[in-house]
Design a protein around this motif. Structure first.
Motif, PDB file in Angstrom:
ATOM      1  N   PRO A   8       0.824  -1.208   0.000  1.00 29.57           N
ATOM      2  CA  PRO A   8       0.000   0.000   0.000  1.00 29.57           C
ATOM      3  C   PRO A   8       0.859   1.259   0.000  1.00 29.57           C
ATOM      4  O   PRO A   8       2.054   1.219   0.305  1.00 29.57           O
ATOM      5  CB  PRO A   8      -0.794  -0.107   1.307  1.00 29.57           C
ATOM      6  CG  PRO A   8      -0.756  -1.559   1.667  1.00 29.57           C
ATOM      7  CD  PRO A   8       0.599  -2.018   1.195  1.00 29.57           C
ATOM      8  N   GLY A   9       0.220   2.367  -0.321  1.00 25.66           N
ATOM      9  CA  GLY A   9       0.899   3.649  -0.271  1.00 25.66           C
ATOM     10  C   GLY A   9       0.796   4.281   1.103  1.00 25.66           C
ATOM     11  O   GLY A   9       0.462   3.619   2.097  1.00 25.66           O
ATOM     12  N   VAL A  63       2.409  -6.209  -5.630  1.00 28.32           N
ATOM     13  CA  VAL A  63       1.225  -5.465  -6.046  1.00 28.32           C
ATOM     14  C   VAL A  63       1.264  -4.128  -5.321  1.00 28.32           C
ATOM     15  O   VAL A  63       0.918  -4.035  -4.140  1.00 28.32           O
ATOM     16  CB  VAL A  63      -0.071  -6.228  -5.728  1.00 28.32           C
ATOM     17  CG1 VAL A  63      -1.292  -5.409  -6.134  1.00 28.32           C
ATOM     18  CG2 VAL A  63      -0.084  -7.582  -6.434  1.00 28.32           C
ATOM     19  N   ALA A  64       1.738  -3.096  -6.017  1.00 26.15           N
ATOM     20  CA  ALA A  64       2.006  -1.803  -5.389  1.00 26.15           C
ATOM     21  C   ALA A  64       0.977  -0.768  -5.789  1.00 26.15           C
ATOM     22  O   ALA A  64       0.507  -0.738  -6.931  1.00 26.15           O
ATOM     23  CB  ALA A  64       3.400  -1.319  -5.774  1.00 26.15           C
ATOM     24  N   HIS A  65       0.651   0.112  -4.827  1.00 28.78           N
ATOM     25  CA  HIS A  65      -0.234   1.237  -5.111  1.00 28.78           C
ATOM     26  C   HIS A  65       0.440   2.536  -4.692  1.00 28.78           C
ATOM     27  O   HIS A  65       1.054   2.616  -3.628  1.00 28.78           O
ATOM     28  CB  HIS A  65      -1.568   1.089  -4.368  1.00 28.78           C
ATOM     29  CG  HIS A  65      -2.492   2.250  -4.584  1.00 28.78           C
ATOM     30  ND1 HIS A  65      -2.679   3.241  -3.649  1.00 28.78           N
ATOM     31  CD2 HIS A  65      -3.248   2.594  -5.654  1.00 28.78           C
ATOM     32  CE1 HIS A  65      -3.526   4.141  -4.128  1.00 28.78           C
ATOM     33  NE2 HIS A  65      -3.890   3.769  -5.343  1.00 28.78           N
ATOM     34  N   LEU A  71       8.510   3.195  -4.206  1.00 29.72           N
ATOM     35  CA  LEU A  71       9.292   2.324  -3.336  1.00 29.72           C
ATOM     36  C   LEU A  71       9.936   1.193  -4.133  1.00 29.72           C
ATOM     37  O   LEU A  71      11.115   0.870  -3.923  1.00 29.72           O
ATOM     38  CB  LEU A  71       8.398   1.749  -2.229  1.00 29.72           C
ATOM     39  CG  LEU A  71       8.984   0.595  -1.411  1.00 29.72           C
ATOM     40  CD1 LEU A  71      10.186   1.069  -0.601  1.00 29.72           C
ATOM     41  CD2 LEU A  71       7.923  -0.026  -0.515  1.00 29.72           C
ATOM     42  N   VAL A  72       9.178   0.580  -5.033  1.00 27.14           N
ATOM     43  CA  VAL A  72       9.720  -0.531  -5.824  1.00 27.14           C
ATOM     44  C   VAL A  72      10.954  -0.075  -6.622  1.00 27.14           C
ATOM     45  O   VAL A  72      11.961  -0.777  -6.677  1.00 27.14           O
ATOM     46  CB  VAL A  72       8.642  -1.115  -6.756  1.00 27.14           C
ATOM     47  CG1 VAL A  72       9.256  -2.127  -7.734  1.00 27.14           C
ATOM     48  CG2 VAL A  72       7.534  -1.778  -5.937  1.00 27.14           C
ATOM     49  N   ALA A  73      10.895   1.113  -7.194  1.00 30.21           N
ATOM     50  CA  ALA A  73      12.048   1.633  -7.938  1.00 30.21           C
ATOM     51  C   ALA A  73      13.244   1.864  -7.021  1.00 30.21           C
ATOM     52  O   ALA A  73      14.389   1.545  -7.377  1.00 30.21           O
ATOM     53  CB  ALA A  73      11.668   2.924  -8.654  1.00 30.21           C
ATOM     54  N   VAL A  89       0.277   0.339  -9.614  1.00 29.00           N
ATOM     55  CA  VAL A  89      -0.989   1.033  -9.843  1.00 29.00           C
ATOM     56  C   VAL A  89      -0.919   2.469  -9.326  1.00 29.00           C
ATOM     57  O   VAL A  89      -0.580   2.706  -8.166  1.00 29.00           O
ATOM     58  CB  VAL A  89      -2.145   0.276  -9.164  1.00 29.00           C
ATOM     59  CG1 VAL A  89      -3.472   1.016  -9.373  1.00 29.00           C
ATOM     60  CG2 VAL A  89      -2.232  -1.154  -9.684  1.00 29.00           C
ATOM     61  N   ALA A  90      -1.256   3.429 -10.185  1.00 25.15           N
ATOM     62  CA  ALA A  90      -1.350   4.847  -9.814  1.00 25.15           C
ATOM     63  C   ALA A  90      -0.013   5.407  -9.337  1.00 25.15           C
ATOM     64  O   ALA A  90       0.121   5.892  -8.208  1.00 25.15           O
ATOM     65  CB  ALA A  90      -2.437   5.059  -8.763  1.00 25.15           C
ATOM     66  N   VAL A  91       0.991   5.341 -10.208  1.00 20.36           N
ATOM     67  CA  VAL A  91       2.315   5.878  -9.882  1.00 20.36           C
ATOM     68  C   VAL A  91       2.192   7.388  -9.665  1.00 20.36           C
ATOM     69  O   VAL A  91       1.790   8.108 -10.578  1.00 20.36           O
ATOM     70  CB  VAL A  91       3.316   5.591 -11.021  1.00 20.36           C
ATOM     71  CG1 VAL A  91       4.686   6.168 -10.680  1.00 20.36           C
ATOM     72  CG2 VAL A  91       3.408   4.096 -11.303  1.00 20.36           C
TER      73      VAL A  91
END
Length: 195
Positions: A8-9, A63-65, A71-73, A89-91
């Motif tokens: 989650p964000g 599965v990132a939002h 964060l993944v980058a 999702v929703a960068v």
């Protein structure tokens, strides 16, 4: 299917968020746990993600939002742990006036091409980003891009419930990612021989 880690964000994902609903419906999904959802510290979030990946039985799907896409980058730039792929999702655009001040530690986003399959899903009326920004990031990261329509920030406020469109996109992405992983494993002996 691989282990699945939901990211989650800022603030975490509440009960009406599609990530939470997917977790309730799928025992393969588990949420990473940083120290603080509301005052995110980049080093802490990277460490929490790396630990969650390390504890998976096999390379997981992420599965990132929202902020977690950035964060993944950042994680990719400092870790070599394998993952099966990242569904992003929703960068958010850190240059947006809507970008939260608490998250400025994430703002210098790495641009290196990902070493794993990835898919960026973008909304045409996201208050935290634009389709143009999503296109730039997808090109930099080597991600495929899906423009999903006018879905706001693709969060709980978007009224998506279980977000069937997203589930279909994720299933398709996961299937393609598993084929890519299998192909990589099959080619590994050839690479070793060629050295």
């Amino acid at each position: 299917m691989s282990d699945i880690i939901t990211l989650p964000g800022i603030g975490g994902s509440g009960e009406t968020h599609w990530q939470t609903r997917w977790e309730h419906a799928n025992p393969c999904m588990r949420r990473f746990q940083p120290s603080d959802w509301n005052r995110p510290q980049l080093a802490d979030w990277v460490q929490a993600l790396d630990g969650a990946i390390a504890s998976a039985d096999e390379p997981p799907l992420l599965v990132a939002h929202s902020l977690a896409c950035l964060l993944v980058a950042h994680w990719h730039a400092v870790s070599t742990r394998p993952i099966a792929g990242a569904f992003l999702v929703a960068v958010p655009d850190p240059a947006s006036t809507a970008f939260p001040g608490e998250a400025l530690g994430f703002a210098r986003v790495p641009t290196e091409r990902f070493r794993f399959p990835s898919l960026v899903v973008a909304s045409s009326n996201d208050p935290f980003s634009t389709i143009g920004y999503a296109q730039v990031r997808a090109a930099q990261w080597g991600s495929n891009l899906v423009e999903a329509g006018a879905l706001g920030h693709i969060n709980g406020k978007s009224g998506l419930d279980d977000w069937p469109q997203g589930q279909a996109l994720f299933r398709s992405f996961a299937k393609a990612a598993s084929r890519t992983t299998a192909d990589d494993v099959a080619r590994a002996p050839d690479r070793q021989t060629a050295r």
